[in-house]
Design an enzyme around this catalytic site. Structure first.
Site, PDB file in Angstrom:
ATOM      1  N   ASP A   1       1.135  -2.362   7.959  1.00  0.00           N
ATOM      2  CA  ASP A   1       0.229  -2.817   6.905  1.00  0.00           C
ATOM      3  C   ASP A   1      -0.611  -3.932   7.531  1.00  0.00           C
ATOM      4  O   ASP A   1      -0.249  -4.470   8.588  1.00  0.00           O
ATOM      5  CB  ASP A   1       1.059  -3.340   5.730  1.00  0.00           C
ATOM      6  CG  ASP A   1       0.239  -4.152   4.750  1.00  0.00           C
ATOM      7  OD1 ASP A   1      -0.757  -3.619   4.234  1.00  0.00           O
ATOM      8  OD2 ASP A   1       0.592  -5.326   4.530  1.00  0.00           O
TER       9      ASP A   1
ATOM     10  N   ASP B   1      -2.885  -6.786   5.491  1.00  0.00           N
ATOM     11  CA  ASP B   1      -2.864  -8.049   4.750  1.00  0.00           C
ATOM     12  C   ASP B   1      -1.437  -8.488   4.453  1.00  0.00           C
ATOM     13  O   ASP B   1      -0.672  -7.782   3.796  1.00  0.00           O
ATOM     14  CB  ASP B   1      -3.639  -7.907   3.439  1.00  0.00           C
ATOM     15  CG  ASP B   1      -5.110  -7.591   3.683  1.00  0.00           C
ATOM     16  OD1 ASP B   1      -5.790  -8.436   4.284  1.00  0.00           O
ATOM     17  OD2 ASP B   1      -5.560  -6.497   3.309  1.00  0.00           O
TER      18      ASP B   1
ATOM     19  N   ASP C   1       4.675  -5.834   4.034  1.00  0.00           N
ATOM     20  CA  ASP C   1       5.234  -6.896   3.203  1.00  0.00           C
ATOM     21  C   ASP C   1       5.356  -6.509   1.732  1.00  0.00           C
ATOM     22  O   ASP C   1       5.770  -7.334   0.917  1.00  0.00           O
ATOM     23  CB  ASP C   1       4.384  -8.165   3.329  1.00  0.00           C
ATOM     24  CG  ASP C   1       2.995  -8.005   2.707  1.00  0.00           C
ATOM     25  OD1 ASP C   1       2.387  -6.926   2.861  1.00  0.00           O
ATOM     26  OD2 ASP C   1       2.523  -8.955   2.055  1.00  0.00           O
TER      27      ASP C   1
END
Length: 249
Positions: free
Chosen positions: A43, A45, A190
């Site tokens: 991922d 961001d 996250d």
């Protein structure tokens, strides 16, 4: 593959160690029976970059304060704003995307690389392990990451690729491009509801980056999503890759 959950791993010099804490079985992953790993998909961001976007403010700007509170109560694990606005009228949807894009562009001005990202990518390169990226951000943000930090991911899929996370399609597309099985790929992110869900649905190994300890077993139970690994830094991803996987290009 049986799920094997790891704590946020304490950073011990010179390098972190991994401690299994859940149900170990004879078929579970161990140091002696390493699982083959041929690629890692990240991922962006909050994973490859330090979080800079105020998502709560963005959601309020799109939804309005009252609607935001209502939806937040119904979805305590988080709001999926992109899927939420898909049912809106074209004009309303266009305005929502403009607001989202404005927040994202403000975030680009403050873009910072996540500590450990460069070292981890360098390690993967040394092992000739493929690196991919899947983000719900726009292509402009991905291009800026590549240019600013000089670390390239291929394929690098932004939200222009549909359907986006948590649908497994982007991860399956990357596996197909690499000509590898999803079970030979790790998804690192996250977000439990986006990144771990995407990885699980694709049949990949999943690693949840939880820097601040936001997630616990109750969250995994509530969403029926248990990551295979949970770490608190990208340095710990480096450690678990060396310890638990047979890294084969």
């Amino acid at each position: 593959m049986h799920s094997l959950l790891f704590k946020s791993l304490p950073f011990l010099h010179p390098k972190p160690r991994c401690f299994p804490i859940s149900h170990l079985t004879t078929t579970a992953m161990s140091v002696n029976t390493k699982t083959r790993l041929r690629g890692v998909v990240f991922d962006m961001d909050g994973t490859l970059t330090v979080p800079v976007i105020d998502f709560a403010a963005m959601y309020k700007a799109v939804l309005g304060e009252t609607e935001y509170r209502r939806i937040r109560q119904e979805n305590p694990s988080g709001i999926d704003i992109l899927h939420h606005i898909e049912s809106w009228s074209p004009d309303k949807q266009r305005n929502a995307y403009e607001v989202i894009l404005d927040f994202e562009r403000q975030g680009l001005e403050r873009l910072k690389i996540m500590p450990g990202a460069g070292e981890l990518c360098g390690f993967l390169d040394s092992k000739k392990i493929r690196r991919g990226l899947i983000t719900r951000n726009v292509k402009e943000a991905v291009d800026l990451y590549h240019q600013r930090f000089g670390i390239m991911f291929s394929p690098a899929l932004s939200r222009e690729f549909r359907p986006y996370k948590p649908d497994p399609a982007p991860l399956l597309h990357i596996c197909s491009t690499w000509d590898v099985q999803p079970s030979e790929v790790m998804m690192v992110g996250d977000s439990l509801k986006d990144d771990v869900a995407c990885g699980k649905r694709a049949g990949a190994i999943t690693c949840l980056l939880d820097e601040k300890g936001r997630y616990g077993s109750s969250d995994f139970t509530k969403l029926d999503l248990e990551p295979d690994f949970k770490v608190s830094s990208l340095a710990e991803v480096h450690s678990l890759l060396e310890t638990y996987f047979d890294l084969m290009p």
